[in-house]
Write a protein that holds these residues in place. Structure first.
Motif, short mmCIF file in Angstrom:
data_model
loop_
_atom_site.label_atom_id
_atom_site.label_comp_id
_atom_site.label_asym_id
_atom_site.label_seq_id
_atom_site.Cartn_x
_atom_site.Cartn_y
_atom_site.Cartn_z
N GLU A 63 7.08 6.21 -6.86
CA GLU A 63 7.43 7.30 -5.73
C GLU A 63 8.85 6.45 -5.38
N PRO A 64 9.91 7.48 -4.93
CA PRO A 64 11.05 6.58 -4.74
C PRO A 64 11.46 6.22 -3.73
N ARG A 75 9.46 0.92 6.78
CA ARG A 75 8.45 2.47 6.39
C ARG A 75 7.46 2.48 8.12
N ARG A 95 11.45 16.23 8.81
CA ARG A 95 12.68 15.65 7.88
C ARG A 95 13.74 15.77 7.35
N GLU A 110 12.15 8.57 -0.12
CA GLU A 110 11.08 9.40 -0.49
C GLU A 110 9.45 9.12 0.47
N ILE A 111 9.36 8.01 -0.06
CA ILE A 111 8.25 7.15 0.27
C ILE A 111 8.21 6.60 2.76
N GLY A 114 7.07 12.07 8.63
CA GLY A 114 6.55 13.22 8.75
C GLY A 114 4.85 12.97 8.70
N ASN A 141 0.77 -1.45 -0.22
CA ASN A 141 0.31 0.06 -0.27
C ASN A 141 0.88 1.29 -0.10
N PHE A 142 1.51 1.77 -0.99
CA PHE A 142 2.46 2.72 -1.24
C PHE A 142 1.56 2.82 -2.11
N ASN A 143 2.95 4.81 -2.74
CA ASN A 143 2.52 5.09 -4.03
C ASN A 143 3.75 4.03 -4.91
N ASN A 197 8.63 10.35 4.18
CA ASN A 197 7.12 11.06 4.17
C ASN A 197 6.56 10.46 5.84
N GLN A 198 6.56 8.90 5.17
CA GLN A 198 5.91 8.45 6.71
C GLN A 198 6.07 8.99 7.91
#
Lengths: 308, 267
Positions: A92-93, A148, A109, A96-97, A103, A87-89, A100-101
């Motif tokens: 997206e690299p 993640r 960051r 980054e995934i 965040g 369940n990730f984009n 972002n999690q």
């Protein structure tokens, strides 16, 4: 403090399907807990409710004392989840995934980047950090989801079949990693279809079937309740029929060089070999037919199916 | 790495701010990465509108509302690009997140729904404004660059982009397939935009249709935006801004209520 307390949890979907029929479950802080059950038993629904992806019908859920009805943010902050489905984009690299999690949990960051670097290295994803996640192999995707889930250092980590579709070598390295995480203080709830995984890693266990907890005890106690184990014996010479073995359970001839023997708990393997020896049957090799937990699991869940 | 991120040490304000920045950043990066699909087509399309309607056909039409036709339609065309792009950005991004299930990344995190909303909406506003600014710059090839009231232009552009970003989000919440994502823009948004006074002044319409036109919220946005550029409008500026604000409050409340109840995102 308990990491997770579930009381009288019910979930009925709009279709009318009752996925959970009143579950009570307690997982202690620091535990490595197995939540097992056949497909469609209610494991993922239960995890979905705990991680706020599924609305419960009734009942209460507390994560580290935070009730999801009264302090949802507190409960969510303590929780990390690795779901069964990716369940990730996928565009997206990887790096980054994970950052972002962090965040999403309020991790700055700068800190999230350091933690992401650490976990991606630990899980062998560092060389692939700039790769679009959709281009990773299945095993790498599983590890990405673990990295993640750990980025905010959750106190409770729920792993829903984290090693599904992962080759045995990688699976073992993931077990080692999860064991380390648990020893560092993270409570882990694991669902898996690899019962060897649950048997070797988990201290306590609950078995869920048709929306109800049908067994909830320590792994040791459960394994002690196993009355017999089935062994497969590979014979040196050909035999035509299965031998009669006094005091042992079902014996069957699989082929002319292989028999299967059910060994009751009170009987030793020495006695088995001795009896076979007296019948002039030489055993070359032997192995458990299935692992102990698997045997119990099948017994427990199949009994229920028969009762129904 | 023994350092522990104690969630208890992160204040809710800081957590929400970091989450908002993260979602916004991700949204902006998303449409920036695919700029050929997201930023270029609306600019090309609006450029064609300027050439065909403004320049070629516009010369035959002559003067409208005391100005050349191309000067008249320019603010509306910019506004149209802001509306369609802010809407499209949020509806496609949020539905995409639902479809590939990465919406769950946010759902399991301690982010209030209002922060998730604001993050997506800001992404939509930024894309709408990026396209709006680019189209405005392109329009200078065809018209004079004059602004009657830059503050009004900025306020109306931001509020409109905000409003249609919320609308896109509501569409995405209900969408169950990619078809559902395109139904509203095709059958609702485009007709309302075209009938919202971009290409004509409602004073040209019969009295009855003038009154009907007043029910179209896009009319207020286009006219107040035109006021910012040209100093003329079919609608009173204060009324126009109040109408936009009213729609924002209504749609924002509806959208928040939907997310709080988990409609379209939770089982």
């Amino acid at each position: 403090m308990n990491a997770l307390e579930i009381h009288d949890l019910h979930k009925t979907y709009k279709s009318g399907f009752q996925a959970l029929k009143g579950i009570d479950l307690v997982v202690e802080e620091g535990d490595f807990f197995a939540l097992l059950g056949p497909n469609g038993a209610g494991k993922s629904t239960c995890i979905g409710v705990v991680s706020s992806l599924v609305n419960k019908t009734s009942g209460s859920v507390k994560v580290f004392g935070h009730c999801i009805d009264k302090n949802l943010m507190g409960a969510k902050s303590s929780l990390g989840s690795v779901p069964q489905e990716f369940n990730f984009n996928t565009f997206e690299p990887v790096h980054e995934i994970v950052v972002n999690q962090g965040g999403f949990y309020g991790v700055s960051r700068k800190t999230a980047t350091k933690l992401a670097d650490h976990y991606l290295k630990e899980l062998g994803l560092w060389p692939h950090r700039q790769v679009e996640s959709g281009k990773l192999s299945g095993g790498m995707k599983r590890r990405l989801m673990i990295a993640r889930a750990l980025i905010h250092r959750p106190k409770l980590l729920i792993l829903d079949e984290p090693t599904a579709g992962v080759d045995i070598e990688l699976r073992r390295s993931m077990w080692q990693f999860m064991d380390e995480i648990n020893h560092q203080g993270t409570t882990i709830i694991l669902t898996t279809h690899y019962l060897e995984e649950a048997e070797s890693m988990c201290r306590n266990i609950a078995i869920i079937d048709e929306g109800l907890i049908i067994e909830n005890t320590s792994m040791k106690t459960l394994l002690k309740s196993l009355n017999s184990e089935t062994f497969v014996l590979y014979l040196a010479d050909e035999i035509l029929q299965s031998p009669f073995l006094q005091g042992f359970g079902r014996t069957s001839l699989l082929d002319s060089h292989t028999i299967e023997v059910e060994v009751p708990k009170q009987r030793s393997l020495n006695e088995l070999i001795h009896q076979l020896d007296s019948l002039k049957i030489t055993v070359n090799r032997m192995r458990n037919k299935v692992n102990r937990l698997e045997e119990l699991f099948v017994n427990i869940t199949s009994k229920k199916i028969k009762a129904v | 790495m023994s350092q522990n991120i104690s969630q208890a040490n992160i204040s809710p304000w800081k957590r929400n701010w970091v989450a908002y920045v993260t979602i916004t950043r991700r949204e902006i990066l998303r449409f920036s990465r695919i700029w050929v699909q997201t930023l270029v087509p609306p600019v090309v399309m609006t450029g064609l509108y300027f050439v065909i309607f403004g320049n070629l056909i516009g010369q035959k039409i002559g003067v409208m509302d005391g100005m050349s036709y191309i000067d008249f339609i320019m603010p509306g065309l910019v506004m149209m690009s802001i509306i369609t792009n802010s809407y499209a950005n949020v509806v496609s991004s949020f539905y995409g997140a639902k479809y590939s299930q990465h919406i769950e990344e946010m759902q399991i995190s301690p982010i209030p729904n209002i922060i998730i909303m604001l993050g997506f909406i800001t992404g939509g506003v930024v894309r709408g404004l990026c396209v709006g600014v680019t189209v405005t710059l392109i329009s200078q090839i065809f018209t004079d660059f004059s602004m009657h009231n830059p503050l009004v232009i900025i306020i109306v552009a931001v509020l409109t982009a905000f409003l249609f970003s919320i609308a896109g989000l509501i569409n995405a919440v209900f969408a169950k397939s990619f078809d559902d994502v395109s139904i509203v823009p095709t059958f609702v948004l485009t007709p309302l935009t075209y009938l919202g006074g971009i290409f004509y002044s409602i004073k040209l319409l019969p009295e009855f249709w003038q009154q009907v036109s007043l029910a179209n919220p896009i009319l207020y946005m286009v006219n107040s935006f035109r006021y910012g550029f040209r100093g003329t409008s079919d609608i009173d500026l204060t009324t126009a801004i109040c109408v936009i604000l009213l729609f924002i409050v209504i749609l924002f409340s509806v959208c928040l209520a939907l997310l709080e109840r988990g409609i379209g995102v939770r089982q």
